[in-house]
Design an enzyme around this catalytic site. Structure first.
Site, PDB file in Angstrom:
ATOM      1  N   THR A 137       0.866  -1.214  -0.062  1.00 55.67           N
ATOM      2  CA  THR A 137       0.069   0.014  -0.045  1.00 55.67           C
ATOM      3  C   THR A 137       0.933   1.232   0.131  1.00 55.67           C
ATOM      4  OG1 THR A 137      -0.132   0.362   2.475  1.00 55.67           O
ATOM      5  CG2 THR A 137      -1.642  -1.446   1.377  1.00 55.67           C
ATOM      6  N   CYS A 138       0.256   2.366   0.252  1.00 57.06           N
ATOM      7  CA  CYS A 138       1.093   3.659   0.153  1.00 57.06           C
ATOM      8  C   CYS A 138       1.849   3.815   1.231  1.00 57.06           C
ATOM      9  CB  CYS A 138       0.244   4.891  -0.136  1.00 57.06           C
ATOM     10  SG  CYS A 138      -1.243   4.770   1.073  1.00 57.06           S
TER      11      CYS A 138
END
Length: 492
Positions: free
Chosen positions: A49-50
């Site tokens: 994910t980020c």
């Protein structure tokens, strides 16, 4: 086999390192296959994910698994191993399981309690399944994590405010706009929390899942108009079409092409960019052109939620422009969820982990129980065979022989029932594996038979390890049947 996780997150790595380490699409598939091919690894999935990149794997050797995964993360990110190591963390066995449960419940997120992570975990499992790198053990563990994440949100107030990285970012952006406005118009009050974007125009760059959340959040926050800009206009139109009309009946949604970015930025008060592109999308020249089209003195805030980043850092150096990146949100959500909610979630994680551990320990004794029942069946069959030969010579009928065989089998089953049930109960306790070891020693069970059951596909039948048993002989086919029956009885 044991669970291992090697990863880095917003807690251990700067954004620049997370940007380089993030994987998606074909790159993610390549990483999954490379990890799965490592000698010490049986199955794997990756959460990317980020804010985190984590490789989960089932391994038979700790050091070999860690070394292999670290080398692959370095190779795929292009970050030298000696630089990457400082940002990595490693969890093994119990700690790895507890960490995944904490991640799924949102306890490890930038915004504590945000629920996007549940979808991201589900997506990680789906992709690994599609790539063929997910096996039964990690699939079951992933399902547990999803269930625990849902339970935490259903039974506590961890997500009572519907917090997400988007909503926290919008709050930060509104605060920036409010400060700028206060400097120019000190008497202007901030809008109510339920309509923090009231009267403002919002531009969302991108049309993926995060962009969809941004559009919905901006609409709920009362934005006067939301424009969606995307390379594929059709996807942008689908997002914009879902926005309700304003009080005058006019549509609140609009779309723009990437070629129209300067004009779209020129009319916006807030720009939210989250495209997932490999390079910069909102560059300094684009924003400079947009400023030339804006009314002088009008505030502009850009919120960059992408990883790697979408917005050129140089944009923040332009007069009247403020850029908010993910790194600025790291501490924004921690105080929004009370300590009581966090403590309640931790209790749920501990309960679920304890139940999981007990179930795993109890299941670990099943191969021994199956092997014991199979050995008993072998002894009974052999003795009944000898008895049948003697009694047949004495004229005993076949019906009588069958009655004798059933009686002997019932006696053996009853003798084995209590100890096998009890050993399963005891195995669920800490150090419960010692009871299975004692059973193997007391009944002189062949370790190869136990191993064959352990590695079998036990959903419908036992498939024996060909290294240990040759399925070609009639004797072994009989052994397969006994193990299958024993497994069915051992799971009762």
């Amino acid at each position: 086999m044991s669970v291992l996780v090697v990863g880095l997150s917003h807690k251990t790595a700067p954004v620049a390192v997370l940007e380089r380490a993030a994987v998606s699409g074909d790159t993610l598939g390549k990483l999954l296959h490379d990890v799965a091919r490592l000698t010490d690894i049986a199955e794997t999935f990756v959460i990317s994910t980020c804010n985190r990149v984590e490789v989960y794997a089932e391994v038979d050797r700790f050091h070999g698994g860690v070394a292999g995964v670290c080398e692959l993360l370095s190779r795929h990110s292009g970050i030298p191993a000696h630089e990457l190591t400082g940002s990595l963390y490693v969890h093994y066995e119990d700690r790895a399981v507890q960490h995944l449960l904490a991640v799924a419940t949102g306890l490890e997120s930038v915004v504590v309690g945000e629920d996007q992570i549940l979808g991201q975990v589900r997506s990680a499992l789906r992709v690994a399944g599609e790539q063929g790198t997910l096996g039964r053990s990690l699939r079951d563990l992933g399902r547990l994590a999803l269930r625990v994440g849902k339970r935490a949100r259903a039974e506590t107030g961890i997500d009572r405010l519907g917090l997400s990285l988007v909503s926290v970012g919008i709050d930060r952006a509104v605060a920036e706009l409010g400060q700028q406005r206060a400097a120019a118009r000190p008497a202007a009050p901030l809008p109510a929390a339920s309509s923090v974007l009231s009267g403002l125009h919002v531009l969302v760059v991108g049309a993926g899942a995060m962009s969809g959340l941004a559009v919905a959040t901006a609409a709920r926050a009362g934005a006067a108009r939301v424009t969606v800009a995307n390379r594929t206009r059709e996807r942008a139109e689908r997002l914009a079409a879902g926005l309700a009309a304003d009080a005058a009946g006019d549509g609140r949604g609009a779309v723009a092409d990437f070629a129209e970015l300067p004009a779209a930025i020129a009319t916006a008060d807030l720009v939210i960019s989250c495209t997932g592109a490999a390079g910069l999308v909102v560059t300094e020249p684009v924003v400079r052109d947009a400023l030339a089209l804006r009314d002088p003195g009008r505030d502009l805030v850009l919120l960059d939620l992408a990883m790697p980043r979408d917005i050129d850092p140089a944009v923040g150096l332009l007069a009247g422009v403020r850029v908010i990146g993910i790194e600025a949100l790291s501490d924004a959500g921690g105080g929004s969820v009370g300590a009581a909610e966090v403590a309640a979630v931790r209790v749920i994680v501990e309960e679920e982990f304890a139940a999981y551990g007990a179930a795993v320990r109890a299941a670990s004794v099943t191969p021994t129980v199956v092997a014991l029942r199979a050995k008993a069946a072998t002894v009974v069959d052999a003795e009944l065979g000898r008895l049948a030969g003697r009694l047949a010579e004495e004229g005993v009928s076949g019906h009588a022989l069958e009655e004798i065989a059933q009686t002997v089998r019932r006696v053996v089953d009853k003798l084995l029932h209590a100890p096998t049930v009890r050993v399963k109960e005891l195995a669920s306790s800490p150090n419960g594996g010692e009871y299975a070891d004692a059973l193997r020693v007391l009944f002189d069970l062949d370790p190869r038979t136990v191993d064959a059951v352990t590695h079998a596909a036990v959903e419908s039948a036992v498939i024996l390890d060909p290294v240990h048993l040759d399925a070609g002989s009639s004797g072994d086919r009989g052994e397969q049947g006994r193990l299958k029956r024993a497994h069915q009885e051992g799971n009762q």
